[in-house]
Design a protein around this motif. Sequence first.
Motif, PDB file in Angstrom:
ATOM      1  N   PRO A  26     -45.040 -29.774  -2.091  1.00  0.00           N
ATOM      2  CA  PRO A  26     -43.991 -29.267  -1.208  1.00  0.00           C
ATOM      3  C   PRO A  26     -42.689 -30.064  -1.294  1.00  0.00           C
ATOM      4  CG  PRO A  26     -46.083 -29.318  -0.058  1.00  0.00           C
ATOM      5  CD  PRO A  26     -46.288 -30.044  -1.357  1.00  0.00           C
ATOM      6  N   ARG A  27     -42.801 -31.380  -1.376  1.00  0.00           N
ATOM      7  CA  ARG A  27     -41.595 -32.200  -1.492  1.00  0.00           C
ATOM      8  C   ARG A  27     -40.783 -31.807  -2.715  1.00  0.00           C
ATOM      9  NH1 ARG A  27     -39.534 -36.919  -4.271  1.00  0.00           N
ATOM     10  NH2 ARG A  27     -41.026 -36.335  -5.894  1.00  0.00           N
ATOM     11  N   ALA A  28     -41.469 -31.689  -3.856  1.00  0.00           N
ATOM     12  CA  ALA A  28     -40.779 -31.355  -5.099  1.00  0.00           C
ATOM     13  C   ALA A  28     -40.230 -29.936  -5.067  1.00  0.00           C
ATOM     14  CB  ALA A  28     -41.742 -31.517  -6.273  1.00  0.00           C
ATOM     15  N   GLU A  35     -31.648 -27.931  -5.158  1.00  0.00           N
ATOM     16  CA  GLU A  35     -30.851 -28.143  -6.372  1.00  0.00           C
ATOM     17  C   GLU A  35     -30.345 -26.824  -6.950  1.00  0.00           C
ATOM     18  OE1 GLU A  35     -33.295 -30.196  -9.115  1.00  0.00           O
ATOM     19  OE2 GLU A  35     -33.337 -32.087  -7.990  1.00  0.00           O
ATOM     20  N   LEU A  36     -31.141 -25.785  -6.797  1.00  0.00           N
ATOM     21  CA  LEU A  36     -30.795 -24.478  -7.360  1.00  0.00           C
ATOM     22  C   LEU A  36     -29.946 -23.632  -6.412  1.00  0.00           C
ATOM     23  CD1 LEU A  36     -34.230 -23.591  -9.018  1.00  0.00           C
ATOM     24  CD2 LEU A  36     -32.133 -24.363 -10.155  1.00  0.00           C
ATOM     25  N   ASP A  66     -34.382 -34.466  -0.139  1.00  0.00           N
ATOM     26  CA  ASP A  66     -32.958 -34.118  -0.154  1.00  0.00           C
ATOM     27  C   ASP A  66     -32.447 -33.951   1.275  1.00  0.00           C
ATOM     28  OD1 ASP A  66     -30.478 -32.490  -0.367  1.00  0.00           O
ATOM     29  OD2 ASP A  66     -30.988 -32.468  -2.497  1.00  0.00           O
ATOM     30  N   PRO A  67     -31.385 -34.649   1.661  1.00  0.00           N
ATOM     31  CA  PRO A  67     -30.883 -34.572   3.040  1.00  0.00           C
ATOM     32  C   PRO A  67     -30.357 -33.199   3.423  1.00  0.00           C
ATOM     33  CG  PRO A  67     -29.364 -35.813   1.649  1.00  0.00           C
ATOM     34  CD  PRO A  67     -30.605 -35.592   0.837  1.00  0.00           C
ATOM     35  N   ARG A  68     -30.136 -32.322   2.453  1.00  0.00           N
ATOM     36  CA  ARG A  68     -29.657 -30.973   2.769  1.00  0.00           C
ATOM     37  C   ARG A  68     -30.770 -30.061   3.281  1.00  0.00           C
ATOM     38  NH1 ARG A  68     -26.936 -29.912  -2.972  1.00  0.00           N
ATOM     39  NH2 ARG A  68     -28.794 -31.134  -3.531  1.00  0.00           N
ATOM     40  N   ILE A  69     -32.022 -30.512   3.185  1.00  0.00           N
ATOM     41  CA  ILE A  69     -33.148 -29.744   3.716  1.00  0.00           C
ATOM     42  C   ILE A  69     -33.151 -29.850   5.239  1.00  0.00           C
ATOM     43  CG2 ILE A  69     -35.669 -29.613   3.846  1.00  0.00           C
ATOM     44  CD1 ILE A  69     -35.721 -30.717   0.958  1.00  0.00           C
ATOM     45  N   THR A  70     -33.280 -28.707   5.906  1.00  0.00           N
ATOM     46  CA  THR A  70     -33.433 -28.698   7.355  1.00  0.00           C
ATOM     47  C   THR A  70     -34.905 -28.915   7.674  1.00  0.00           C
ATOM     48  OG1 THR A  70     -31.578 -27.160   7.629  1.00  0.00           O
ATOM     49  CG2 THR A  70     -33.138 -27.351   9.464  1.00  0.00           C
TER      50      THR A  70
END
Length: 464
Positions: A26-28, A35-36, A66-70
């Motif tokens: 899940p992390r990856a 990224e996409l 990634d900090p952009r993940i909510t």
Amino acid sequence: MTERRPRLLYLAFYFPPSRASGVYRPRATANRLIELGWDVTVFAAPLPFLYDTIGSVDDKLMETVDPRITLVRPDLNRFVWQTNLREYSRFRGAFPQLAQSLYTWGHKHVFPEHYASWARDSVRRALRMHARRRFDVVLATGNPYASFAAAWLFHKLTRTPYIIDYRDSWTLDQFSEEPMFEDGHPAWRWERRVLGSAANSLYVNDAQRSWHADRYPRVADRMLTVLNGWDADTLPQRAEPPPSARAEAEEPAPRFSFVGTVTDKQPIEELLEGFARAREHSDMADATLNFYGYFGFFKGSDNKLRKRFAAAAGERAPAPDGDGDGQTFAPGVHDRGPVSKTELADVYQESDVLVFLNGGGRYVTSGKIFEYMAAGRPIVSVHTPGSAAEELLRGYPLWFNPGGLDPADIAASMVAAAKAAAGLDERQVAEARDYADRFERNRTLEPLVKRLTELAARRRAVAG
């Protein structure tokens, strides 16, 4: 005017800082989708459960998200894990038998898993978020399988397509290779329900997918195999020769390493006996076998496993560690303690041979085997024949396979692997890494990314 990014709801209970074995996929996946250009919202376990209830965390792993993940952490009723009366709710404290009866009834008649409350709160929160900004697709990973039920219910209420990802099997015991539940158990009904409405279901190897296809033939055409892989952000870009093959090495003592979590499913006794016999060889007298990782997945589960090590050592009484690092189980056999995923590169770099100690059969592909191959080291298998990992290892040029669990054969493979490690050059290590590159995580995730993109585009087209 820029086009809106596709939006994913990811139901992944085990997510950093959890150190559960299933957390890396899940992390990856979440990082790759960000990224996409995706908008990714992950629903994960509440932190008190990870820190206080099961005591199973890797804080440094959180830094790789990634900090952009909510990141949202729905509530979980920890009823079954509460052992301290002070933790009881007022209702449970006043009416303990009634509270237990109600909980048992829900487990039997509503959803047969202790994580059902997390699923309910996930749906409630997701509906609120969906009303403000629509999700295009849902991805749910199990275990726990309450995430599948949450995806199903959210789909029923919003018509949002979903994919379920079987990191492990829900109804198949992958070790005994027998059904997990008796006929008529509610898990079967729920599995049929979520598979029937899912856009796709994913499996980590073909054997696992085939078993489910045979049991649920009506949805077999929607079942896909998506292999695990190794994560490029936690390993060097290229593998180097092992310590015993480096120019500065002078009659080095071979270093064997096991990296991962020790479990009660693994053939511990056979490995220790095999290693003891290997050390009788003239070139192996000072060899070490180092265990990097945890003993068991949960808080307090290590005592039983350590007793197994002590019993397996038998008359080979533990000797003190010269460097004071960790516990010694038998001469040359050391517990080096847990290592964060973010620091594993150094462990692999300083190992000559990696030991693939696995308790699973044809339905179990340990995610660790991909990392082992990417390290470019000789790998000694210690597991029963027929493991799903064998399909991957057959093409790996540095695989040493005893063919079973006979300690004499394990010893012979370890001696041969140590000899090979001492003679490895950069070309041979590069060839091993080249083979492993086909299993780099972004490559293995391509079928999933493609399917999610198709579903999101279709959903957005319908919504206008």
